[in-house]
Structure formats: structure tokens, C-alpha cells
Scaffold this motif. Structure first.
Motif, PDB file in Angstrom:
ATOM      1  N   ALA A  62      47.601  41.277  33.740  1.00 32.74           N
ATOM      2  CA  ALA A  62      46.040  40.768  34.510  1.00 32.74           C
ATOM      3  C   ALA A  62      46.154  39.456  35.278  1.00 32.74           C
ATOM      4  O   ALA A  62      45.790  39.626  36.095  1.00 32.74           O
ATOM      5  CB  ALA A  62      45.567  40.457  33.773  1.00 32.74           C
ATOM      6  N   GLN A  63      47.089  38.758  34.562  1.00 35.96           N
ATOM      7  CA  GLN A  63      47.486  37.547  35.334  1.00 35.96           C
ATOM      8  C   GLN A  63      48.472  37.071  36.032  1.00 35.96           C
ATOM      9  O   GLN A  63      48.357  36.021  36.785  1.00 35.96           O
ATOM     10  CB  GLN A  63      47.509  35.654  34.388  1.00 35.96           C
ATOM     11  N   GLN A  64      49.135  37.776  36.249  1.00 35.68           N
ATOM     12  CA  GLN A  64      50.144  37.944  37.687  1.00 35.68           C
ATOM     13  C   GLN A  64      50.555  38.940  38.118  1.00 35.68           C
ATOM     14  O   GLN A  64      51.353  38.574  39.775  1.00 35.68           O
ATOM     15  CB  GLN A  64      51.773  37.789  36.505  1.00 35.68           C
ATOM     16  N   ALA A  65      49.693  40.208  38.206  1.00 39.06           N
ATOM     17  CA  ALA A  65      49.726  41.132  39.029  1.00 39.06           C
ATOM     18  C   ALA A  65      47.751  40.592  39.749  1.00 39.06           C
ATOM     19  O   ALA A  65      46.907  40.739  38.979  1.00 39.06           O
ATOM     20  CB  ALA A  65      50.225  42.279  38.963  1.00 39.06           C
ATOM     21  N   THR A  66      47.697  42.151  40.428  1.00 39.57           N
ATOM     22  CA  THR A  66      46.590  42.518  41.497  1.00 39.57           C
ATOM     23  C   THR A  66      46.398  43.894  41.567  1.00 39.57           C
ATOM     24  O   THR A  66      45.443  44.161  40.777  1.00 39.57           O
ATOM     25  CB  THR A  66      46.853  41.538  42.965  1.00 39.57           C
ATOM     26  N   GLN A  67      48.001  44.852  41.102  1.00 44.07           N
ATOM     27  CA  GLN A  67      47.791  45.872  41.249  1.00 44.07           C
ATOM     28  C   GLN A  67      48.823  46.825  41.328  1.00 44.07           C
ATOM     29  O   GLN A  67      48.701  48.426  40.518  1.00 44.07           O
ATOM     30  CB  GLN A  67      47.265  46.227  42.940  1.00 44.07           C
ATOM     31  N   HIS A  68      49.928  46.165  41.437  1.00 41.63           N
ATOM     32  CA  HIS A  68      51.931  47.417  41.288  1.00 41.63           C
ATOM     33  C   HIS A  68      52.212  46.471  40.760  1.00 41.63           C
ATOM     34  O   HIS A  68      52.773  45.498  40.126  1.00 41.63           O
ATOM     35  CB  HIS A  68      52.048  48.073  42.041  1.00 41.63           C
ATOM     36  N   PHE A  69      53.351  47.134  39.751  1.00 44.62           N
ATOM     37  CA  PHE A  69      54.236  47.435  38.814  1.00 44.62           C
ATOM     38  C   PHE A  69      55.226  46.167  39.750  1.00 44.62           C
ATOM     39  O   PHE A  69      56.424  45.366  39.106  1.00 44.62           O
ATOM     40  CB  PHE A  69      55.140  48.262  38.194  1.00 44.62           C
ATOM     41  N   GLU A  70      55.895  46.409  40.758  1.00 43.39           N
ATOM     42  CA  GLU A  70      56.612  45.475  41.742  1.00 43.39           C
ATOM     43  C   GLU A  70      56.136  44.138  41.852  1.00 43.39           C
ATOM     44  O   GLU A  70      56.465  43.727  42.521  1.00 43.39           O
ATOM     45  CB  GLU A  70      56.337  46.256  43.097  1.00 43.39           C
ATOM     46  N   GLU A  71      55.164  43.586  41.888  1.00 43.98           N
ATOM     47  CA  GLU A  71      54.356  42.373  41.938  1.00 43.98           C
ATOM     48  C   GLU A  71      54.915  41.601  40.037  1.00 43.98           C
ATOM     49  O   GLU A  71      55.562  40.771  40.779  1.00 43.98           O
ATOM     50  CB  GLU A  71      53.135  42.147  41.646  1.00 43.98           C
ATOM     51  N   LEU A  72      55.722  42.122  39.609  1.00 44.24           N
ATOM     52  CA  LEU A  72      55.733  41.016  38.305  1.00 44.24           C
ATOM     53  C   LEU A  72      56.936  41.629  38.339  1.00 44.24           C
ATOM     54  O   LEU A  72      57.901  41.417  37.591  1.00 44.24           O
ATOM     55  CB  LEU A  72      55.313  42.452  36.660  1.00 44.24           C
ATOM     56  N   ALA A 616      42.812  27.925  35.761  1.00 45.88           N
ATOM     57  CA  ALA A 616      43.448  27.701  36.816  1.00 45.88           C
ATOM     58  C   ALA A 616      44.857  28.292  36.398  1.00 45.88           C
ATOM     59  O   ALA A 616      44.990  27.537  35.045  1.00 45.88           O
ATOM     60  CB  ALA A 616      44.027  26.428  37.335  1.00 45.88           C
ATOM     61  N   ARG A 617      45.793  28.744  37.567  1.00 38.43           N
ATOM     62  CA  ARG A 617      47.041  29.200  37.280  1.00 38.43           C
ATOM     63  C   ARG A 617      48.090  28.940  38.494  1.00 38.43           C
ATOM     64  O   ARG A 617      47.536  29.565  38.960  1.00 38.43           O
ATOM     65  CB  ARG A 617      47.433  30.559  36.570  1.00 38.43           C
ATOM     66  N   LEU A 618      49.144  28.910  37.973  1.00 39.29           N
ATOM     67  CA  LEU A 618      50.155  28.335  39.081  1.00 39.29           C
ATOM     68  C   LEU A 618      51.477  29.017  38.865  1.00 39.29           C
ATOM     69  O   LEU A 618      51.912  29.152  37.792  1.00 39.29           O
ATOM     70  CB  LEU A 618      50.204  27.227  39.387  1.00 39.29           C
ATOM     71  N   LEU A 642      55.338  31.989  45.665  1.00 41.17           N
ATOM     72  CA  LEU A 642      54.364  30.695  44.748  1.00 41.17           C
ATOM     73  C   LEU A 642      53.598  31.191  44.478  1.00 41.17           C
ATOM     74  O   LEU A 642      52.242  31.995  45.899  1.00 41.17           O
ATOM     75  CB  LEU A 642      54.257  28.977  45.330  1.00 41.17           C
ATOM     76  N   ASN A 643      52.312  31.632  43.649  1.00 39.36           N
ATOM     77  CA  ASN A 643      51.242  32.597  43.663  1.00 39.36           C
ATOM     78  C   ASN A 643      50.147  31.456  42.867  1.00 39.36           C
ATOM     79  O   ASN A 643      50.770  30.232  42.036  1.00 39.36           O
ATOM     80  CB  ASN A 643      51.441  33.956  42.493  1.00 39.36           C
ATOM     81  N   GLY A 644      49.053  31.162  42.813  1.00 43.43           N
ATOM     82  CA  GLY A 644      47.841  30.347  42.453  1.00 43.43           C
ATOM     83  C   GLY A 644      46.637  31.365  41.701  1.00 43.43           C
ATOM     84  O   GLY A 644      46.564  32.218  42.742  1.00 43.43           O
ATOM     85  N   ARG A 645      45.488  31.090  40.107  1.00 41.44           N
ATOM     86  CA  ARG A 645      44.495  31.643  40.786  1.00 41.44           C
ATOM     87  C   ARG A 645      43.510  30.634  39.773  1.00 41.44           C
ATOM     88  O   ARG A 645      44.136  29.475  39.137  1.00 41.44           O
ATOM     89  CB  ARG A 645      44.632  32.729  39.376  1.00 41.44           C
ATOM     90  N   LEU A 646      42.274  30.149  40.800  1.00 35.00           N
ATOM     91  CA  LEU A 646      41.565  29.459  39.935  1.00 35.00           C
ATOM     92  C   LEU A 646      40.413  30.295  39.371  1.00 35.00           C
ATOM     93  O   LEU A 646      39.195  31.189  40.588  1.00 35.00           O
ATOM     94  CB  LEU A 646      41.284  28.568  41.241  1.00 35.00           C
ATOM     95  N   GLY A 647      39.621  29.723  38.108  1.00 35.36           N
ATOM     96  CA  GLY A 647      38.519  31.180  38.096  1.00 35.36           C
ATOM     97  C   GLY A 647      37.750  30.247  37.154  1.00 35.36           C
ATOM     98  O   GLY A 647      37.904  29.420  36.317  1.00 35.36           O
ATOM     99  N   TYR A 648      37.050  30.962  36.875  1.00 33.29           N
ATOM    100  CA  TYR A 648      35.382  31.200  35.104  1.00 33.29           C
ATOM    101  C   TYR A 648      35.798  31.483  34.549  1.00 33.29           C
ATOM    102  O   TYR A 648      35.317  32.848  35.720  1.00 33.29           O
ATOM    103  CB  TYR A 648      34.106  30.409  35.782  1.00 33.29           C
TER     104      TYR A 648
END
Length: 703
Positions: A62-72, A616-618, A642-648
Motif C-alpha cells: 500500500a505504501q510503495q505502489a498505487t495500482q500495479h505490480f510493476e511499481e513494486l 511521511a515516506r521517502l 524518487l517517490n514520496g508520500r505525506l499524509g494523516y
């Protein structure tokens, strides 16, 4: 670590510097969860298995991809993919794997299963909504999975039913007109014995291309729908039944290549990369007898695949005054039906004075694959009064029956060692016929296995050494091929590896490391060459036992979680996958790297979570240059992402902003070298770029 021929990129140095800083954090350690590996025969914990297995849990996915296995894939050491097609379905593990399949019988090197349903070679359906775990097994799986897992295996497990009713709603929106909605619900149906899980998701985006000729930005679109369901019934204390079903409708465009290698395309007839699949599996686990347990797995799948592309990548205006217009359109249908039965020892059935566990199994799979491929086009040179017209329709039908017997023994050696001996004997019979009056029915027997020893050094550390043999079935080539190259023989891969798995700081720090040496015998290599320079569809593809190969490498994965606030990971792969002796009509590849086998792959990430709910994640990844193919000597460039996330995150909902390819790096996932520009058709390198910067927002609601 890197050879003198490998240029270490500044971005890789920055990644490694960035990755070591979180380990200096000082806090009270916290134990990390132990994960059960679902791809293993007995469903053992990861700590009991070789370190050549990567396990991605629900949180990581959930934290490293948005849609498809190729992102992992970028986070997995020594794993790569070929961008021949819209989504990643052609995988390479440790430099071994297919780059494409335009014709011929399916013969994958990397196994791909979703809930025990076989999608090897057609993993386009690997969307990630409501997926619980992914296991990536690197190296030959000669005992467990046989002919389709010479290089390794990817096993995807969807979410299981929960003991109490729950649900999930996920909404995504982002650049490239990306929108998605997913819904999942599950829980008990009748008391505590029957549980269900149902999920559905639809994703749409434009595909990061602008077609300036048609005035559209969606010719490379993504339209991906998935529905999964699961029923788990504890029929008694000794019998559990698990039924899984899947429907996937991936209707993506394929308009990815531009003459100038940009993201602005000129095609007048954009292609399509679509796959509609329906599959189901039924697994029964029976443990009533005192001496053994019985597992039965039945799986069925039906897939319709449509793959087409504009062969000239242009239009009438772009090629004027020449007429240059070609297309390729292929429709494939594949059905598989498989049955596996395993009998494994229980505590009362162990052998040799209660010192050995045993397992025996039988497997059968029937596959039918039909392909209709149309190549059409015209070329007219008005200056030399030359013209060429093409209208070629090919139809073929392939059937295969694979049967296998396999077994495994796990011997206790003293109080701290386990010796594993496994073997698999497989028989494949085939039947093929096509519209060119080609009729073939080769059959063959194959044998693989493993010898592995694990020694527990301490309560938290173990060492491994193993020798395994994998195999891949032989086959045949279609169309016009060199004399004597119609059929090719099976390939075998011997793999020796040693590794260590250890934990420190009260299990807050986990380290897996493995070194391996592999040798290919009668290595199958797929090459291609262009028959006519002014016909981009006139490629001849053929596979031959053209080479022997040698691979050496290292893989290291670290995970450190000092407390509830910080988490850090690092994965590094080093690979030298070379041909020992191999000469093609185009180039001499002896001593050269194999295709899509970068010398290094690296990924690192740091996660920060605050007790108030903010997080947060980088993540940073790096990949060395690699050769695009064996038919030419062109290479990619090394790159870093480089990928990043920021949330609550609250108790029942979360919202996060995310970005992928934050620095908008330009990188290639596939490359061809041929002539595609009239009138002289000079050979040139054409690349497919990976996705540019992409940002969005995700909202998750749990109920």
C-alpha cells in the motif's frame, strides 16, 4: 562491489548515503512481525526459508505502489521488467526471462500465480487493490513449480476473510487524469465457520502520452477493472476449503513509442494492450489423519488478449511524400486447467525416528493457446517507383499437457540443522498446428530438484547453503527460420547459493543476504532480425540453444524499525549475467551481459510516523544500465527514481498526498534498434520511456 566497467552514478551514491542515516536513530527497539510465506509448500515463516525470497506484506504494497505490480519491481533486488506491452508481464529475475512474445507457444521462465491461478507470461492482471501479500522467489524452483519457474516465481495473495465484518473504500485522484475507486467488504457469513471477502476496483488514466497528430492525450490510456472474491469454510476442525475467484478487464492503449523517443507520439492508428481474464481456484486442506495431511488445489483460467500497435509509429503527413503505413494486430486466447495434490507428514508421521518430514505430490496442467495475428501495410516510394503491400494473416493453435511427480524430505541434523532434499519429474506433451500447414507434436521429460541445508546459528540467526536445478521445456519456432532451427531443446539451470538471515536489537533489525552462482546449459536465447528494411512488421523471431551462460550475484535486504516513529529499509542487488559463447547474425555476444540484466539494483526508504497521526515516506531506487536485447548491442542509461508520500491517518480513515518519479527522471524500459524512417531506413535506437512525474491524492476509509 561494482566492476571497473560499471559507472557508479551520483544518484546511487546519494541513495546509499540517504539510506544509512535512519539507522543512527536511538530509541527502544520494537520487534517486527513474523510473516508466513504463502508460496511455500508448508506455509512456513520467512525466517525458516532461504534469503532469496522477498516478501511484500499489505502495508509495504500500500505504501510503495498505487495500482500495479510493476511499481513494486524497483524495490526488489535483481528483478527487472521489459516494457514490451503496456503493463509489466515480461519479467526477468537474475537476468533470466522473456522480453516479448509475438508468436509461438507460451514458454515462460518466470512463474506468476494469483491465488493459485496460473497467469505465467500474462501478468497484466496484477493490479494491487486489496492484495495481502506478494512472494518473490528468486532462482530456479525446480521442486515446487517446475518448468514455468526456471528463473523464479511471483505469487500474489489477495486479502483473506476477517473474523469480524469489515470494509474498505479507497478513492484516488491524480495527474494524467488519473481516477480510481475501490471497494472491499468481508467477514463471517454463518457463525464462525464461513467467511467471505469481496473487492472491486476501477482505475483510469491517460497514459502519459500526447498524440499530436490525432490531437488526443489518451491513446496510451489505462482502463483497468478488477473484481476478486474469496470464501473460506471451516467445514470441520480438520477440513478447510478456500474458494477464490477473479475477474480482470484491463483495456489499455498501446501508443508508447515515438520516432524522436519523446512522450509525443505521431501514430495515426494507435494500438491496444488488453487482457480480459476470468479465473478460479479451490483449495482443500484436510488434516484428520494423525500421520499426514492432504492438500488439493484445483485452478482454472480463461484469458482473451488483444495486442496491436502502429508499426510505423507515424502518419501520412509525417512520412510524405512516401506512403508508409503498417499495423500489427494479434488476438490470443488462453485456457488453463490444473490440479495439484500433496500429501505431507504430520507430527505422528515423521520418519527416521521422528527426525524427518516428508511430502509427496502430483500435478497436472492442461493449456490451450490460440493466436490470430494480422500484419498489414503499404510502402510506396514515388521517386524509385517502388511499392510493397502486405496482408498476412496467421492462425495457430497450441495445446500442452504437463504432468509431474514431486517429493521433498526435511531431515533434522542435530538440534540446529535441517537438510532438505527435493526432486520433481515432469513430462510435457504438445500438439501444434497453424494456417501455414505447420504441424508439430514434440514431447519431453524433465527433471529438477534441490539440496539445501539450513543451520540455526543462534535463536535469531541462521545460515543457508543450497544447490538447485531448474528446467525449461524445449519448443519450436514458427515462420521463416534459419535451416535446422525449427526446434530447440530444453534448458537447464544449476544454481548454487549461500546466505544468512539474522535479526538484531530484539528483532528490530532484520538482515537477509545471499550470494549465488548459476550456470545455464543449452540456454534458450530468442533473437530477431528484420527481413525488409521498409517493413517494420517483417521481423523474424526464433529461439535457439545458442549459448551457455554464467551468472554470479549478491542480494541483500535490511529492515530496521527502532520504534513506532521510524522505519527504514534497504535492498541491494549485484548481478553479472553473461553469455559464455554466443554469436548471432548481427553481433558477437560472447562475454557480453544478457538482456535486461543491470549490474546493480538498489532501493532504500525511510518512514516517519507521529503519534498524532501524521506520517511521511521517502523512497529512492537506482538501476544500472542494461542491454535492451540480444539482437543488437544497444544499452539503456542508468537512472534513479524518487517517490514520496505525506499524509494523516485516523482510526478509521487516512488521506495522503503522493508523488512518483519526483524529479521527473527520463528513463527507458524497452529499446529496439532497427530502421523505421523512410526512405533510407537507417538503423537507430528507439526507446520506450517509463512514466514521468506523477502526483495525486488517496483517501482510504475503513469500516
Amino acid at each position: 562491489m561494482f566492476s571497473s566497467t560499471t559507472a557508479v552514478q551520483p544518484g546511487l551514491v546519494a541513495l546509499l548515503v540517504f539510506s544509512v542515516t535512519p539507522i543512527l536513530a536511538t530509541a527502544e527497539p520494537e520487534s517486527l512481525d513474523e510473516i508466513v510465506v504463502v508460496a511455500d509448500f508448508r506455509g512456513r515463516k520467512a525466517a525458516e526459508l532461504p534469503p532469496s525470497i522477498s516478501v511484500l506484506d499489505r502495508k509495504t504494497i500500500a505504501q510503495q505502489a498505487t495500482q500495479h505490480f510493476e511499481e513494486l519491481i524497483y524495490a526488489l533486488p535483481n528483478v527487472n521488467w521489459s516494457g514490451d506491452g503496456h503493463r509489466a508481464r515480461y519479467l526477468q529475475i537474475r537476468g533470466v526471462g522473456e522480453l516479448e512474445q509475438y508468436q509461438g507457444a507460451p514458454n515462460p521462465s518466470v512463474g506468476f500465480l494469483i491465488d493459485d491461478i496460473d497467469f505465467s507470461g500474462i501478468g497484466t492482471v496484477a493490479t494491487l487493490f486489496d492484495v495481502a501479500q506478494i512472494n518473490v522467489l528468486r532462482g530456479p524452483q525446480g521442486t515446487r513449480y517446475g518448468a514455468n519457474a526456471l528463473a523464479g516465481l511471483v505469487y500474489v495473495q489477495s486479502a483473506e476473510p476477517t473474523a469480524v465484518a469489515d470494509g474498505r473504500l479507497q478513492l484516488n485522484a491524480g495527474g494524467d487524469d488519473a481516477l480510481s475507486a475501490g471497494f472491499a467488504v468481508g467477514g463471517p457469513l454463518h457463525g464462525e465457520n464461513l467467511g467471505f471477502r469481496l473487492s472491486a476496483q476501477h482505475y483510469a488514466s491517460n497514459g502519459f502520452r500526447k498524440n499530436s497528430y490525432l490531437g488526443r492525450d489518451d491513446t496510451n490510456r489505462r482502463r483497468e477493472t478488477s473484481v476478486r472474491s474469496k470464501l473460506v469454510w471451516d467445514a470441520s476442525t480438520d477440513l478447510r476449503l478456500r474458494f477464490s475467484a477473479l475477474f480482470s478487464d484491463v483495456d489499455d492503449g498501446y501508443d508508447a513509442f515515438a520516432i524522436d523517443n519523446s512522450l509525443t507520439v505521431l501514430s495515426d492508428r494507435p494500438g491496444r494492450d488488453a487482457q480480459r481474464s476470468v479465473g478460479a481456484s479451490l483449495r482443500a486442506d484436510w488434516s484428520a489423519p494423525e500421520r499426514f495431511s492432504l492438500t488439493s488445489i484445483t485452478a482454472i483460467a480463461d484469458s482473451d488478449i488483444h495486442f496491436s500497435f502502429d508499426g510505423d509509429w507515424g502518419n501520412a503527413d509525417a512520412w510524405a511524400p512516401y506512403t508508409y503505413d503498417f499495423i500489427t494486430d494479434s488476438k490470443r486466447s488462453r485456457q488453463t486447467l490444473s490440479q495439484e495434490i500433496r500429501v505431507a507428514s504430520a507430527d505422528a508421521g515423521r520418519l527416521f525416528n521422528d527426525r524427518a518430514d516428508w511430502l509427496l505430490g502430483f500435478y497436472v496442467m492442461r493449456l490451450e493457446d490460440t493466436l490470430a495475428s494480422l500484419n498489414q501495410g503499404d510502402y510506396v516510394d514515388p521517386f524509385f517507383n517502388f511499392s510493397l503491400a502486405l496482408d498476412d494473416l496467421y492462425k495457430g493453435n497450441f495445446e500442452a499437457l504437463n504432468t509431474a511427480l514431486f517429493g521433498q524430505l526435511d531431515f533434522d541434523i542435530g538440534d540446529s540443522g535441517v537438510l532438505t532434499v527435493g526432486m520433481r519429474a515432469e513430462r510435457r506433451t504438445t500438439d501444434y498446428q497453424d494456417s501455414a500447414s505447420l504441424v508439430l507434436d514434440p514431447s519431453e521429460s524433465m527433471l529438477g530438484g534441490e539440496l539445501r541445508y539450513r543451520h540455526d546459528i543462534s535463536e535469531r540467526s541462521s545460515a543457508f547453503v543450497g544447490l538447485s536445478k531448474g528446467y525449461k521445456a524445449g519448443g519450436f519456432n514458427l515462420g521463416s527460420v534459419p535451416s535446422g532451427r525449427r526446434e530447440f531443446a530444453q534448458e537447464s539451470l544449476w544454481n548454487l547459493e549461500v546466505g544468512v538471515r539474522t535479526s538484531w536489537l530484539d528483532d528490530a533489525l532484520l538482515i537477509n543476504a545471499v550470494a549465488f552462482l548459476a550456470k545455464h546449459d543449452d540456454q534458450q536465447v530468442r533473437t530477431s532480425f528484420q527481413l525488409q528494411a521498409n517493413d517494420p512488421t517483417s521481423f523474424v523471431f526464433y529461439t535457439d540453444n545458442a549459448a551457455n551462460g554464467r551468472t554470479v550475484g549478491l542480494e541483500t535486504e535490511l529492515r530496521y524499525q527502532p520504534d513506532d516513529t521510524w522505519e527504514w529499509y534497504l535492498s541491494v542487488g549485484y548481478l553479472r549475467a553473461e553469455f559464455n559463447d554466443f554469436v548471432t547474425p548481427q553481433v558477437n555476444l560472447s562475454g557480453r551481459d544478457q538482456a535486461h540484466a543491470p549490474h546493480y539494483t538498489a532501493a532504500s526508504g525511510v518512514v516517519w510516523r507521529n503519534s498524532s497521526g501524521w506520517f511521511a515516506r521517502l523512497d529512492a531506487t537506482a538501476r544500472d544500465a542494461f542491454y535492451f536485447d540480444v539482437s543488437h548491442d544497444q544499452r539503456s542509461s542508468a537512472y534513479q527514481l524518487l517517490n514520496g508520500r505525506l499524509g494523516y491517518e485516523a482510526e478509521r480513515w487516512s488521506v495522503q498526498l503522493w508523488t512518483r518519479n519526483l524529479l521527473d527522471e527520463r528513463y527507458a524500459v524497452r529499446g529496439f534498434y532497427f530502421g523505421n524512417e523512410p526512405p533510407d531506413f537507417p538503423e537507430a535506437l528507439y526507446i520506450r520511456q517509463g512514466d514521468p512525474r506523477h502526483a495525486g491524492i488517496t483517501y482510504d476509509l475503513r469500516f
